[in-house]
Design a protein around this motif. Sequence first.
Motif, PDB file in Angstrom:
ATOM      1  N   ASP A   1      52.089 145.122  -6.024  1.00 24.83           N
ATOM      2  CA  ASP A   1      51.788 144.063  -6.985  1.00 24.83           C
ATOM      3  C   ASP A   1      50.637 143.192  -6.500  1.00 24.83           C
ATOM      4  OD1 ASP A   1      53.496 144.624  -9.016  1.00 24.83           O
ATOM      5  OD2 ASP A   1      55.017 143.163  -8.475  1.00 24.83           O
TER       6      ASP A   1
ATOM      7  N   VAL B   1      60.393 136.346 -10.566  1.00 26.10           N
ATOM      8  CA  VAL B   1      60.982 137.221  -9.553  1.00 26.10           C
ATOM      9  C   VAL B   1      60.061 137.204  -8.339  1.00 26.10           C
ATOM     10  CG1 VAL B   1      61.711 139.565  -8.970  1.00 26.10           C
ATOM     11  CG2 VAL B   1      62.088 138.676 -11.280  1.00 26.10           C
TER      12      VAL B   1
ATOM     13  N   SER C   1      58.964 138.368  -5.043  1.00 29.76           N
ATOM     14  CA  SER C   1      59.136 139.535  -4.185  1.00 29.76           C
ATOM     15  C   SER C   1      58.786 139.185  -2.740  1.00 29.76           C
ATOM     16  CB  SER C   1      58.293 140.709  -4.696  1.00 29.76           C
ATOM     17  OG  SER C   1      56.929 140.344  -4.771  1.00 29.76           O
TER      18      SER C   1
ATOM     19  N   ASP D   1      56.088 140.454 -11.952  1.00 27.71           N
ATOM     20  CA  ASP D   1      57.293 139.833 -11.407  1.00 27.71           C
ATOM     21  C   ASP D   1      57.099 138.336 -11.225  1.00 27.71           C
ATOM     22  OD1 ASP D   1      58.659 142.193 -11.355  1.00 27.71           O
ATOM     23  OD2 ASP D   1      58.398 142.566  -9.227  1.00 27.71           O
TER      24      ASP D   1
ATOM     25  N   THR E   1      57.597 136.260 -14.300  1.00 28.27           N
ATOM     26  CA  THR E   1      58.971 136.090 -14.764  1.00 28.27           C
ATOM     27  C   THR E   1      59.851 135.432 -13.707  1.00 28.27           C
ATOM     28  OG1 THR E   1      59.479 138.366 -14.061  1.00 28.27           O
ATOM     29  CG2 THR E   1      58.850 138.038 -16.363  1.00 28.27           C
TER      30      THR E   1
ATOM     31  N   ASP F   1      66.065 147.009 -17.743  1.00 26.59           N
ATOM     32  CA  ASP F   1      65.177 146.086 -17.026  1.00 26.59           C
ATOM     33  C   ASP F   1      64.043 145.622 -17.925  1.00 26.59           C
ATOM     34  OD1 ASP F   1      66.626 146.194 -14.724  1.00 26.59           O
ATOM     35  OD2 ASP F   1      65.245 147.479 -13.619  1.00 26.59           O
TER      36      ASP F   1
ATOM     37  N   ASP G   1      63.167 141.807 -18.999  1.00 21.34           N
ATOM     38  CA  ASP G   1      61.877 141.228 -18.613  1.00 21.34           C
ATOM     39  C   ASP G   1      60.907 141.123 -19.775  1.00 21.34           C
ATOM     40  OD1 ASP G   1      62.829 141.127 -16.026  1.00 21.34           O
ATOM     41  OD2 ASP G   1      61.890 143.009 -15.421  1.00 21.34           O
TER      42      ASP G   1
ATOM     43  N   ASP H   1      56.767 146.166  -4.069  1.00 15.62           N
ATOM     44  CA  ASP H   1      56.415 144.742  -4.118  1.00 15.62           C
ATOM     45  C   ASP H   1      54.998 144.514  -3.606  1.00 15.62           C
ATOM     46  OD1 ASP H   1      58.959 144.260  -5.019  1.00 15.62           O
ATOM     47  OD2 ASP H   1      59.711 143.428  -3.138  1.00 15.62           O
TER      48      ASP H   1
ATOM     49  N   GLN I   1      69.190 139.021  -8.546  1.00 13.26           N
ATOM     50  CA  GLN I   1      67.765 138.777  -8.785  1.00 13.26           C
ATOM     51  C   GLN I   1      67.570 137.765  -9.900  1.00 13.26           C
ATOM     52  OE1 GLN I   1      64.580 142.010  -8.764  1.00 13.26           O
ATOM     53  NE2 GLN I   1      64.710 141.588 -10.947  1.00 13.26           N
TER      54      GLN I   1
ATOM     55  N   SER J   1      59.207 143.469 -20.923  1.00 10.91           N
ATOM     56  CA  SER J   1      58.033 144.145 -20.391  1.00 10.91           C
ATOM     57  C   SER J   1      57.348 144.990 -21.453  1.00 10.91           C
ATOM     58  CB  SER J   1      58.440 145.032 -19.211  1.00 10.91           C
ATOM     59  OG  SER J   1      57.316 145.670 -18.663  1.00 10.91           O
TER      60      SER J   1
ATOM     61  N   ARG K   1      65.729 133.718  -9.720  1.00  9.01           N
ATOM     62  CA  ARG K   1      64.424 133.547 -10.358  1.00  9.01           C
ATOM     63  C   ARG K   1      63.884 132.133 -10.119  1.00  9.01           C
ATOM     64  NH1 ARG K   1      63.242 137.079 -15.596  1.00  9.01           N
ATOM     65  NH2 ARG K   1      64.397 138.952 -15.042  1.00  9.01           N
TER      66      ARG K   1
END
Length: 327
Positions: free
Chosen positions: A222, A241, A243, A236, A239, A90, A94, A219, A156, A96, A160
């Motif tokens: 966040d 995503v 939620s 998220d 990028t 992940d 991402d 979620d 997912q 990240s 996006r």
Amino acid sequence: MKQTYFPYNPALKQALLSVSNLMEAKIKTRDGQLEGALQQMATNGGKFLRPAFFWLFASLNGQPTEEKRPPLIKLATSIEVLHMATLIHDDIIDDSPKRRGRVSIQAKFGKDVAVYSGDYLFTIFFDLITTTTEGTPFLTINAKVMHRILRGELGQMADRFKQNQSLLAYLRNVNGKTAALFSLAASEGAHFGGADQRTVTLAKQIGQNVGIAFQILDDILDYSSGDRLNKPVLEDLATGVYSLPLLLALKTDPTELTPLLNKGRQMTLSDMERVRELVVNIGGVDQARQLATAFTKKAEEKINRLPAGSSQQALNKLCKHLLKRNS
């Protein structure tokens, strides 16, 4: 290793220590850089929630005997290893920079080492399950769970920046990327702990509901208390995503949100902070919390149908702890 979501339980603590020790032994490799990356991930503040979940279900009829412990420890470890592998991949996807408040493997060691680390964990996972599930339906079930996780991640990715994403699509993705592993931990623990088929089915349903609630609350964090989770606020969102709180706010009142989201990857930090404010003010967080509560209540109702005992009580407390994660 933390046990944030569970009351003090000596038997559980000992089981998770055994899981941690086995994992440490399994990730040793002659490649120093690869081992360093894996050691970082293994000691990076994970709560061992899924193996703990597994052990509580395996203990529904009393603590496993010394004879039964070794294969159960292997299975509990396999679940955490699979979870770790998906987290590493992940972070690569991402890009990240952080994981659990520390520099991610891909940021510290590079994407090549991160990919090999995730792949190496998959080989450990297969080694653990093939030596424990042979002759049972759970070798096939584990393969299907891996497929569900991948489908959830692909879903997912396909969604996006999609502002018209439905609640059904969101739940379908969550069922794969999060709930599938909780469901596996619960049902596998019950089965190999000697539970009857009715209890194994209940365990699978409980795991699914807890997993969905867990992701929804993640979620929510966040938008409400990202610092507490040590993850960048609205990572998220950056990028694409979207939620649950954002999706619910969009359905309630898209007027101000839509122009901001239309900027896509060109959104500024100021834009993201404004989205955060709007999601909270429109009620997206409150609506998401209500849905998380509903899934948690479903899990609690089914937990109350499990055999009475200390494991059932611990599972009930788990659900209450989950609901407190955003307070």
